[in-house]
Design an enzyme around this catalytic site. Sequence first.
Site, short mmCIF file in Angstrom:
data_model
loop_
_atom_site.label_atom_id
_atom_site.label_comp_id
_atom_site.label_asym_id
_atom_site.label_seq_id
_atom_site.Cartn_x
_atom_site.Cartn_y
_atom_site.Cartn_z
CG ASP A 127 -2.06 0.97 1.11
OD1 ASP A 127 -2.22 1.57 0.03
OD2 ASP A 127 -2.80 1.13 2.09
CG PHE A 129 1.71 8.02 2.38
CD1 PHE A 129 0.43 8.42 2.69
CD2 PHE A 129 2.77 8.63 3.07
CE1 PHE A 129 0.18 9.41 3.64
CE2 PHE A 129 2.53 9.60 4.02
CZ PHE A 129 1.24 10.00 4.30
CG HIS A 134 -4.07 10.76 2.79
ND1 HIS A 134 -5.08 10.81 3.72
CD2 HIS A 134 -3.31 9.67 3.12
CE1 HIS A 134 -4.96 9.80 4.57
NE2 HIS A 134 -3.90 9.10 4.23
CD GLU A 200 -6.35 5.10 4.84
OE1 GLU A 200 -5.83 5.68 5.79
OE2 GLU A 200 -5.72 4.41 4.01
CD GLU A 202 -5.55 2.99 0.15
OE1 GLU A 202 -4.78 2.34 -0.60
OE2 GLU A 202 -5.37 3.11 1.37
CG ASP A 235 -5.86 0.66 3.96
OD1 ASP A 235 -5.91 -0.43 4.56
OD2 ASP A 235 -4.95 1.49 4.14
NE ARG A 239 -7.79 6.94 9.65
CZ ARG A 239 -7.04 6.81 8.58
NH1 ARG A 239 -5.77 6.42 8.70
NH2 ARG A 239 -7.52 7.06 7.38
CD GLN A 242 -3.01 4.95 10.77
OE1 GLN A 242 -4.22 5.04 10.66
NE2 GLN A 242 -2.19 5.32 9.80
CE LYS A 255 -3.63 2.36 7.49
NZ LYS A 255 -4.49 3.19 6.64
CB THR A 259 -7.62 -4.62 2.51
OG1 THR A 259 -6.70 -4.24 3.52
CG2 THR A 259 -7.53 -3.65 1.34
CB THR A 351 -5.99 7.91 1.62
OG1 THR A 351 -6.00 6.88 2.61
CG2 THR A 351 -7.28 8.69 1.71
CD GLU A 365 -7.40 12.98 4.41
OE1 GLU A 365 -6.81 13.78 3.67
OE2 GLU A 365 -7.66 11.80 4.09
#
Length: 419
Positions: A127, A129, A134, A200, A202, A235, A239, A242, A255, A259, A351, A365
């Site tokens: 994955d 970024f 983001h 997320e 994606e 995904d 939080r 995380q 995570k 998925t 994301t 967000e």
Amino acid sequence: MSFISVNPESDFSIHNLPYGIFSTQANPKPRPGVAIGDYILDLSQVSKLFVGPLMRNEAEEVFNQTTLNKLMSLSYEAWHEARQTIQRLLSKHEGVLRDNSELRSTAFVLQRDATMHLPAQIGDYTDFFSSLEHAINGVKLFVDGDKALFPNWKYSPLGYHGRASSIVVSGSPIRRPNGQMRPIDDRPPVFGPCKLMDFEIEMAFFIGNTPNKNGDIVPIDEAHKHIFGMVLMNDWSARDIQKWEWIPLGPFLSKNLGTTISPWVVTMEALEPFKVVNVVQEPKPFPYLYHADNYNFNVNIAAAIKPDNGEASVVARTNLSHLYWTMKQMLAHHTITGCNLNAGDLMATGTISGPTPDSYGSMLELSWNGTKPLTLSDGSERKFLHDGDEVIFTAHSERDGCRVGFGECRGKLIPALAL
């Protein structure tokens, strides 16, 4: 035009023809198919009609597999020939299927009568970024609102190796995880069900064309020949878990809980008409990452939340074209150390957030870490996801009356285990 009637609003026109793995009650064996309108063309039933030089000796075996890995392992040129054959077989000007009622009765299955499966056996999953917005928002919300972007971010596509075993097909439930978190920064951590469950937005791409042996690289100018096609991806992210675990080694238990990917793999050839200009990259990437040709795509993506026994509310709209790093760059960077890839490996974009608040790609967000709750159509508010919420992603590209879509990527959040 296809001889199969296709609604103009359908994701699955003859311009698309995505691959998937399906089964039916009458034939429970998973097998490859192509979506066309409301139907699936069962490729195992028409494999003998692939008579081109690259597919005639491959089709019968490839289209009788229980995954798409064998098809993905073929050459870039073979993928093109297979697509051309399928378009010809479905064309209103071609009679081999259109005029053979016996073959049509076995070759076509209504999508509503089919069960969809993961399209490939996913050996490895990475994955990335790759959304600048983001990344900036993440620093503000997770690290320090006054800090700038991490200094390495604009020099290479960053990513982490995720858990392939917990990737599931659209429609599979996702369980809220238990784990460690520290809700109050100056106090010890606690253990229990995640309180800040998130999605997320994606997209992800499957690797093909047997890319490289251990120790070899995939050059940037060859990378497109190893990208078979794309799916939508959620995904799921815990939080609070995380935030407590991610330093110093990045995401782990926050995570690996699940998925979700959409079942239909849209080929890169189908997306070719929707290419757009790459995002300007400054500083200019190192030569192994630089490509002058455009490899960015105009794909509109929407995310909705459907409460238990409620109506779905769209909470975000974003676009694949917002990505700073391209898929070619992700692939080339992944192999620059000599890391070997295999057909069926999955790579995700990370994301996808746009520049405006309604185009952010996660609840973190959209609600600005819970400080700006979202109001759904039933009047309820969401800072993060509630048990019973179903998250539904859709995506499509459209131009000059040509529509190419991805279907749905959906999953329902179920309560945590009582421990």
